[in-house]
Design a protein around this motif. Structure first.
Motif, short mmCIF file in Angstrom:
data_model
loop_
_atom_site.label_atom_id
_atom_site.label_comp_id
_atom_site.label_asym_id
_atom_site.label_seq_id
_atom_site.Cartn_x
_atom_site.Cartn_y
_atom_site.Cartn_z
N SER A 165 47.71 52.70 61.82
CA SER A 165 46.95 53.43 60.81
C SER A 165 45.68 52.69 60.44
N GLN A 166 45.81 51.36 60.27
CA GLN A 166 44.65 50.56 59.89
C GLN A 166 43.57 50.61 60.97
N ASP A 210 39.77 51.95 60.24
CA ASP A 210 38.61 51.07 60.42
C ASP A 210 37.64 51.54 61.50
N SER A 263 49.83 49.03 61.20
CA SER A 263 48.82 48.46 62.09
C SER A 263 48.02 49.55 62.79
#
Length: 418
Positions: free
Chosen positions: A227-228, A232, A225
């Motif tokens: 990392s995402q 983004d 989570s």
């Protein structure tokens, strides 16, 4: 390493000699101030210790100043009492001595003072060594690595192979989902249905194992989570703060990683930010920088060995503030050491690892996994318009003739807005 002292022997320092023996710190004696320079030429002493009553005349005090200039790698520690406050203050002001200990001296106070001074000395010497070594060895142009282009430049089939390989390493080796699945299998086979066929009983060891690996798997998904969210986020960091704001961020991360350091009884030495940089600004998002600092520290901790010292050193070079994370380099699976030159850029590519060995000891401290740690650090630095590099450097510190891994983060320094 145990501090090694040169003691100016007299009736005043006899108790100090006994205390040094009690705390098992090595030392040698000289009987005369004239002998000190010859002994210090040997370059093996961390401290020169003497009593204020033994250097009362101006000629002897002048010699101390000469020792400070000629032997900057040896700190001078003064033993003093209330009758010598004027002399003590004068020597401290002139930087002829580094620190003082007031009599009566007890064992704990002596050990604390020498340990604190030794920490300062080792950090100072490492800073000087790294600066000199980089000037001699590392003169390449700073190249900003584009994190997104590194993905697009890879052939798709290679990316797919790397992703599968890293998923296999992270998900199914060591603690985490792989072990969790195994534990669930054990749980199913070992659980027993009661006589009423309404409830299953589960052996406690199986339940403990299930709980432990559930937490490991949950931590892995939390990492995904975080990392995402970084992947983004395409926003440039525009918030500007004093470079001194970096210190409390680093100190918080060091507190968090105390347990990780204790696994191999390691230490981290942190230097101060150069005064010349404190009047300027850097781009700083505290949350993102915390992520980056933790990742580079975890890497240094994982790839260092028992009782190693990791150095965090600040430098100002031209219009940049540099933070260097330095740890000893060791041999890799392929026989290379540390970060081979051909891998200096590759380590910032997604899914790249020099070693595929998984060490579960540090799993609960990690925020980034799947071979994304340094690429995400690079992404965060790009958002700060900063640069990060990692490379080997020759370590001739104390004639060790080994290698260190040096990770350097370079923050552009900005002028204070009027």
């Amino acid at each position: 390493m145990i501090p090694h002292s040169l003691l100016l022997e007299s009736k005043n320092t006899k108790p100090i000699a006994e205390l040094l023996k009690e705390i098992v710190y090595t030392f040698e004696r000289v009987n005369d101030l004239e002998e000190i320079a010859e002994k210090l030429e040997e370059g093996k002493f961390h401290f020169l210790i003497f009593h204020a009553n033994d250097i009362e005349n101006e000629r002897d005090q002048k010699k101390l100043s000469e020792f400070t200039i000629n032997f900057p790698h040896t700190l001078i520690i003064l033993i003093t009492d209330t009758s010598q406050w004027g002399l003590t203050a004068s020597l401290l002001k002139r930087h002829s001595v580094y620190d003082f200990i007031q009599t009566p001296v007890d064992q704990d106070h002596l050990k604390f003072t020498l340990d604190r001074s030794f920490l300062y000395l080792s950090t100072k010497l490492k800073s000087q060594f790294i600066n000199d070594a980089e000037n001699n060895l590392y003169k390449r142009m700073v190249e900003i690595f584009d994190w997104k282009k590194s993905i697009s430049n890879k052939e798709n089939e290679n990316i797919a192979a790397d992703i599968i390989h890293q998923m296999n390493i992270n998900l199914f080796q060591g603690s985490g989902i792989g072990t969790l699945m195994s534990v669930v299998s054990i749980l199913i086979s070992k659980s027993k249905l009661d006589q009423d066929e309404k409830n299953y009983s589960i052996p406690k060891p199986v339940m403990d194992l299930l709980s432990e690996n559930y937490e490991a798997a949950k931590s892995m998904f939390d990492s995904m989570s975080v990392s995402q969210s970084i992947i983004d986020d395409q926003e440039q960091v525009n918030k500007k703060e004093s470079p001194t704001k970096l210190l409390p961020i680093i100190e918080r991360e060091l507190d968090f990683l105390n347990e990780a350091l204790s696994i191999k009884n390691q230490k981290i030495n942190l230097s101060q930010i150069p005064i010349s940089a404190t009047g300027k600004k850097i781009r700083l998002d505290e949350t993102k920088i915390s992520y980056a600092i933790r990742e580079v520290l975890i890497n240094a901790i994982k790839y260092s060995k028992d009782q190693d010292i990791i150095y965090l050193l600040f430098f100002q070079k031209e219009n940049f503030l540099e933070l260097k994370v330095i740890n000893p380099a060791y041999q890799n699976d392929d026989g290379s050491s540390g970060i081979p030159e051909k891998f200096e850029s590759l380590v910032f590519e997604p899914f790249f690892r020099i070693s595929s060995v998984v060490d579960d000891s540090y799993a609960k401290f990690e925020q980034f996994r799947f071979g994304l740690g340094l690429p995400l650090v690079k992404k965060i630095m790009d958002q700060h318009l900063a640069n990060v590099q990692i490379y080997n450097i020759e370590n001739n510190f104390k004639n060790e003739n080994t290698k260190d891994i040096c990770l350097t983060i370079r923050f552009p320094l900005l002028e204070e807005e009027k």
